[in-house]
Design an enzyme around this catalytic site. Structure first.
Site, PDB file in Angstrom:
ATOM      1  N   LYS A 139     -66.774 -26.734   6.185  1.00 33.23           N
ATOM      2  CA  LYS A 139     -66.948 -27.443   4.915  1.00 33.23           C
ATOM      3  C   LYS A 139     -66.667 -26.538   3.735  1.00 33.23           C
ATOM      4  O   LYS A 139     -66.966 -25.346   3.774  1.00 33.23           O
ATOM      5  CB  LYS A 139     -68.400 -27.942   4.797  1.00 33.23           C
ATOM      6  CG  LYS A 139     -68.608 -29.351   5.313  1.00 33.23           C
ATOM      7  CD  LYS A 139     -69.955 -29.893   4.829  1.00 33.23           C
ATOM      8  CE  LYS A 139     -70.168 -31.321   5.270  1.00 33.23           C
ATOM      9  NZ  LYS A 139     -71.452 -31.850   4.797  1.00 33.23           N
ATOM     10  N   HIS A 182     -82.224 -36.410  -3.826  1.00 34.63           N
ATOM     11  CA  HIS A 182     -82.813 -35.543  -2.785  1.00 34.63           C
ATOM     12  C   HIS A 182     -84.297 -35.289  -3.088  1.00 34.63           C
ATOM     13  O   HIS A 182     -85.142 -35.358  -2.204  1.00 34.63           O
ATOM     14  CB  HIS A 182     -82.117 -34.177  -2.758  1.00 34.63           C
ATOM     15  CG  HIS A 182     -80.691 -34.173  -2.302  1.00 34.63           C
ATOM     16  ND1 HIS A 182     -79.674 -33.638  -3.064  1.00 34.63           N
ATOM     17  CD2 HIS A 182     -80.104 -34.604  -1.153  1.00 34.63           C
ATOM     18  CE1 HIS A 182     -78.529 -33.736  -2.409  1.00 34.63           C
ATOM     19  NE2 HIS A 182     -78.753 -34.319  -1.247  1.00 34.63           N
ATOM     20  N   SER A 220     -74.280 -35.767  -4.387  1.00 34.62           N
ATOM     21  CA  SER A 220     -73.763 -34.458  -4.810  1.00 34.62           C
ATOM     22  C   SER A 220     -72.271 -34.573  -5.113  1.00 34.62           C
ATOM     23  O   SER A 220     -71.758 -33.913  -6.021  1.00 34.62           O
ATOM     24  CB  SER A 220     -73.990 -33.416  -3.709  1.00 34.62           C
ATOM     25  OG  SER A 220     -75.352 -33.278  -3.433  1.00 34.62           O
ATOM     26  N   ARG A 259     -78.689 -44.417   1.537  1.00 39.32           N
ATOM     27  CA  ARG A 259     -78.366 -45.043   0.255  1.00 39.32           C
ATOM     28  C   ARG A 259     -77.641 -46.364   0.394  1.00 39.32           C
ATOM     29  O   ARG A 259     -77.793 -47.259  -0.410  1.00 39.32           O
ATOM     30  CB  ARG A 259     -77.483 -44.094  -0.579  1.00 39.32           C
ATOM     31  CG  ARG A 259     -78.209 -42.920  -1.141  1.00 39.32           C
ATOM     32  CD  ARG A 259     -77.255 -41.866  -1.579  1.00 39.32           C
ATOM     33  NE  ARG A 259     -76.534 -41.327  -0.431  1.00 39.32           N
ATOM     34  CZ  ARG A 259     -75.782 -40.246  -0.454  1.00 39.32           C
ATOM     35  NH1 ARG A 259     -75.583 -39.622  -1.579  1.00 39.32           N
ATOM     36  NH2 ARG A 259     -75.199 -39.802   0.642  1.00 39.32           N
TER      37      ARG A 259
HETATM   38  P1  ADP Z   1     -74.900 -33.851   4.010  1.00 43.88           P
HETATM   39  O1  ADP Z   1     -73.717 -32.946   3.813  1.00 43.88           O
HETATM   40  O2  ADP Z   1     -75.671 -33.573   5.270  1.00 43.88           O
HETATM   41  O3  ADP Z   1     -74.644 -35.322   3.815  1.00 43.88           O
HETATM   42  P2  ADP Z   1     -76.302 -34.012   1.477  1.00 43.88           P
HETATM   43  O4  ADP Z   1     -76.891 -32.875   0.728  1.00 43.88           O
HETATM   44  O5  ADP Z   1     -75.185 -34.750   0.841  1.00 43.88           O
HETATM   45  O6  ADP Z   1     -75.895 -33.382   2.858  1.00 43.88           O
HETATM   46  O7  ADP Z   1     -77.428 -35.057   1.862  1.00 43.88           O
HETATM   47  C1  ADP Z   1     -78.567 -34.691   2.599  1.00 43.88           C
HETATM   48  C2  ADP Z   1     -79.412 -35.933   2.862  1.00 43.88           C
HETATM   49  O8  ADP Z   1     -79.908 -36.443   1.633  1.00 43.88           O
HETATM   50  C3  ADP Z   1     -78.623 -37.081   3.531  1.00 43.88           C
HETATM   51  O9  ADP Z   1     -79.470 -37.741   4.456  1.00 43.88           O
HETATM   52  C4  ADP Z   1     -78.326 -37.993   2.384  1.00 43.88           C
HETATM   53  O10 ADP Z   1     -78.166 -39.333   2.808  1.00 43.88           O
HETATM   54  C5  ADP Z   1     -79.579 -37.808   1.533  1.00 43.88           C
HETATM   55  N1  ADP Z   1     -79.345 -38.145   0.140  1.00 43.88           N
HETATM   56  C6  ADP Z   1     -78.350 -37.686  -0.640  1.00 43.88           C
HETATM   57  N2  ADP Z   1     -78.406 -38.258  -1.863  1.00 43.88           N
HETATM   58  C7  ADP Z   1     -79.456 -39.099  -1.837  1.00 43.88           C
HETATM   59  C8  ADP Z   1     -80.014 -40.012  -2.804  1.00 43.88           C
HETATM   60  N3  ADP Z   1     -79.457 -40.182  -3.994  1.00 43.88           N
HETATM   61  N4  ADP Z   1     -81.098 -40.739  -2.437  1.00 43.88           N
HETATM   62  C9  ADP Z   1     -81.622 -40.582  -1.207  1.00 43.88           C
HETATM   63  N5  ADP Z   1     -81.137 -39.768  -0.248  1.00 43.88           N
HETATM   64  C10 ADP Z   1     -80.063 -39.022  -0.561  1.00 43.88           C
END
Ligand code: ADP
Length: 158
Positions: free
Chosen positions: A43, A19, A130, A92
């Site tokens: 969620k 992130h 996450s 990803r």
């Molecule tokens: P959500 O529940 O909306 O998927 P996340 O916190 O899991 O929320 O992810 C938020 C955004 O960050 C999403 O667009 C996800 O694809 C992106 N993201 C998560 N992990 C990574 C990573 N390792 N590299 C790049 N983008 C990421």
């Protein structure tokens, strides 16, 4: 030129270095980035909202371009409230792509003036999520190389 505001919506449960990298790279594109922690009653989260918010604020404390907020409801409605013309997301893998394409098309159909900008993650971050971090925490695996220092400091007590 217009002041470019992007909203980066997500759960950030917890924030990972993936992130953080997406936000840092997007600073080339935007003038302000609002990290928006979505509150979705459907969620289940491992970490409380205030904890997820505290970590994000700490990670970006010295970065004047980044704000951290929470929101409920549609991302596009939050964007309008904040005068943001862009939704930032990360890609990803193919699973992300299919999901993000659907959400981006939907958002475009209901709010044509808002563009989704998806950054393809760098290879060194593309395996980080996450969900994986939470699995490692549950099973007492090593996870500190995947998260900012404040998360590894607090996660086991949070
Ligand atoms: P959500 O529940 O909306 O998927 P996340 O916190 O899991 O929320 O992810 C938020 C955004 O960050 C999403 O667009 C996800 O694809 C992106 N993201 C998560 N992990 C990574 C990573 N390792 N590299 C790049 N983008 C990421």
């Amino acid at each position: 030129m217009n002041f470019r505001i992007a909203v980066f919506p997500g759960s950030f449960d917890p924030v990972t270095i993936g992130h953080v990298n997406t936000v840092e790279r997007s600073m080339e594109l935007f003038d302000k980035i609002i990290i928006a922690i979505g509150q979705n009653s459907q969620k289940q989260y491992l970490f409380a909202l205030h904890q997820r918010m505290k970590w994000l604020k700490e990670v970006f404390a010295d970065n004047g371009m980044v704000e951290v907020e929470t929101f409920e409801g549609l991302t596009v409605d939050f964007c309008k409230k904040k005068n943001a013309g862009f939704i930032l997301r990360g890609l990803r893998n193919l699973n992300d792509f299919e999901y993000e394409r659907t959400i981006a098309s939907l958002n475009k159909s209901i709010s044509p003036s808002i563009e989704t900008v998806s950054l393809i993650s760098l290879p060194e971050y593309s395996h980080i999520s996450s969900t994986i971090v939470k699995e490692l925490i549950r099973h007492k695996g090593k996870f500190d190389h995947l998260v900012p220092a404040c998360v590894s400091r607090d996660a086991l007590q949070a």
